[in-house]
Design a protein around this motif. Structure first.
Motif, PDB file in Angstrom:
ATOM      1  N   LEU A 117     -70.316  31.459  28.475  1.00 30.43           N
ATOM      2  CA  LEU A 117     -71.323  32.288  29.107  1.00 30.43           C
ATOM      3  C   LEU A 117     -70.673  33.635  29.414  1.00 30.43           C
ATOM      4  O   LEU A 117     -69.667  33.679  30.125  1.00 30.43           O
ATOM      5  CB  LEU A 117     -71.775  31.623  30.409  1.00 30.43           C
TER       6      LEU A 117
ATOM      7  N   ALA B 100     -70.495  36.482  31.474  1.00 33.66           N
ATOM      8  CA  ALA B 100     -71.026  36.888  32.774  1.00 33.66           C
ATOM      9  C   ALA B 100     -70.955  38.402  32.967  1.00 33.66           C
ATOM     10  O   ALA B 100     -71.786  38.991  33.662  1.00 33.66           O
ATOM     11  CB  ALA B 100     -70.264  36.189  33.887  1.00 33.66           C
TER      12      ALA B 100
ATOM     13  N   GLU C 283     -80.380  41.507  39.482  1.00 32.30           N
ATOM     14  CA  GLU C 283     -80.889  40.201  39.922  1.00 32.30           C
ATOM     15  C   GLU C 283     -79.754  39.188  40.080  1.00 32.30           C
ATOM     16  O   GLU C 283     -78.640  39.417  39.621  1.00 32.30           O
ATOM     17  CB  GLU C 283     -81.916  39.696  38.920  1.00 32.30           C
TER      18      GLU C 283
ATOM     19  N   GLY D  26     -74.104  39.120  37.250  1.00 31.44           N
ATOM     20  CA  GLY D  26     -72.671  39.337  37.039  1.00 31.44           C
ATOM     21  C   GLY D  26     -72.006  40.245  38.057  1.00 31.44           C
ATOM     22  O   GLY D  26     -70.844  40.616  37.893  1.00 31.44           O
ATOM     23  N   LYS D  27     -72.711  40.568  39.144  1.00 31.85           N
ATOM     24  CA  LYS D  27     -72.178  41.504  40.134  1.00 31.85           C
ATOM     25  C   LYS D  27     -70.896  40.962  40.793  1.00 31.85           C
ATOM     26  O   LYS D  27     -69.880  41.661  40.865  1.00 31.85           O
ATOM     27  CB  LYS D  27     -73.242  41.802  41.214  1.00 31.85           C
TER      28      LYS D  27
ATOM     29  N   THR E  76     -69.013  38.536  39.753  1.00 30.65           N
ATOM     30  CA  THR E  76     -67.971  38.320  38.745  1.00 30.65           C
ATOM     31  C   THR E  76     -67.243  39.627  38.465  1.00 30.65           C
ATOM     32  O   THR E  76     -66.012  39.653  38.374  1.00 30.65           O
ATOM     33  CB  THR E  76     -68.587  37.748  37.453  1.00 30.65           C
TER      34      THR E  76
ATOM     35  N   ARG F  40     -64.919  40.284  41.263  1.00 27.37           N
ATOM     36  CA  ARG F  40     -63.723  39.433  41.194  1.00 27.37           C
ATOM     37  C   ARG F  40     -62.774  39.871  40.086  1.00 27.37           C
ATOM     38  O   ARG F  40     -61.566  39.685  40.193  1.00 27.37           O
ATOM     39  CB  ARG F  40     -64.127  37.969  41.014  1.00 27.37           C
TER      40      ARG F  40
ATOM     41  N   GLU G 248     -72.388  41.915  49.018  1.00 25.28           N
ATOM     42  CA  GLU G 248     -73.497  41.531  49.894  1.00 25.28           C
ATOM     43  C   GLU G 248     -73.064  41.444  51.357  1.00 25.28           C
ATOM     44  O   GLU G 248     -73.332  40.439  52.022  1.00 25.28           O
ATOM     45  CB  GLU G 248     -74.075  40.169  49.471  1.00 25.28           C
TER      46      GLU G 248
END
Ligand code: ATP
Ligand code: MG
Length: 268
Positions: free
Chosen positions: A30, A32, A51, A55-56, A58, A61, A180
């Motif tokens: 996948l 991301a 949304e 992938g935000k 990821t 990180r 977030e």
């Protein structure tokens, strides 16, 4: 012109999915994060929206180098984070710190606020003036001296986020990646935390990557905004351009979904 602090070039990250097959077929992946590029200058805030699952986190990180198999290049002040040695990474880790959505799960419940905020210093082998530095930092984050001896469960949600911010700031980073950071808080408390982040930016010259679902908050705090969709950065630019003249259909859809706060502002 301000200096470029972080330069992300063609960064991709994928995860293996499904069961490993023994014969023939390669394991499915996948993707991301797909081929993302952008840069951030000193003192600048980049907001990232998109949304759930786009992938935000990821991407965040990848920047923190929490994965070993990231493609592309991530330069922090001309040093490629993805190729940094252990020693170099130790230095870079002082410069880039992260704050999280849920401060409660990222704070050790058995440590006092003082211990929590001191820990990054101790991990770096710093021993001098720890208490003074911690006191100064927690006050800078809007907490009081007596909070030093309290445990996380004795704090309100907003205070816990202040503690998370103090913990990130204690090593004097240049870049804060906030994933977030206000989503778990009441609306009134959200505003206080946003104001604190802005104040700290003013005082300390920090740069932020600010990830949020809340487009109104991102508009308020950001200089530049990037829009992610299915791992790709489909649109990126100065805030004014993105909000007033979005190019990508997905950005237009996102912006239509922002609730308008006051009826007089309702144009559409
Ligand atoms: N460790 C992992 N192993 C496998 N897949 C993962 C892993 N981490 C993330 N993913 C997948 O990568 C994609 C991107 O996830 P990511 O957490 O980056 O999204 P996000 O934009 O932060 O979403 P949200 O807004 O819900 O936080 C998702 O499909 C997710 O399931
Ligand atoms: Mg996320």
């Amino acid at each position: 012109m301000e200096k470029v602090l972080l330069r992300v070039e063609n960064v991709s990250k994928s995860f293996p999915i499904g069961r490993k097959t023994i014969f023939g077929k390669e394991q499915q992946k996948l993707q991301a994060v797909k081929n993302v590029s952008f840069q951030i200058k000193e003192g600048e805030t980049l907001g990232i929206v998109g949304e759930s699952g786009s992938g935000k986190s990821t991407l965040a990180r990848c920047i923190m180098r929490l994965y070993d198999d990231v493609e592309g290049k991530i330069y922090f002040e001309d040093k490629n984070i993805l190729e940094a040695s252990k020693e170099e990474l130790r230095e870079i880790r002082k410069e880039i710190q992260m704050i999280f959505q849920d401060p409660y799960s990222s704070l050790n419940p058995r440590m006092t606020a003082g211990q929590i905020v001191s820990e990054p210093l101790i991990n770096l082998g710093i021993r001098e003036n720890i208490k003074e530095r911690v006191m100064e930092t927690i006050k800078l984050c809007g907490l009081d001296e007596h909070h030093y001896y309290r445990y996380p469960h004795e704090f309100s949600g907003g205070q816990r986020q202040r503690l998370g911010i103090a913990r990130a700031l204690i090593v004097q980073p240049k870049l804060i990646v906030a994933d977030e950071p206000t989503s778990a808080l009441d609306v009134s408390i959200q505003a206080q935390i946003i104001n604190l982040l802005e104040e700290l930016q003013e005082k300390l010259g920090l740069s932020y990557i600010f990830i949020s679902h809340n487009l109104a908050v991102v508009e308020h705090i950001s200089d530049k905004v990037g829009v992610m969709l299915k791992g790709e950065m489909v649109e990126m630019g100065e805030k004014e351009g993105i909000y007033k003249n979005p190019q990508h259909d997905y950005t237009k859809t996102l912006l239509r979904a922002i609730p308008v706060e006051h009826p007089s502002q309702r144009k559409r």
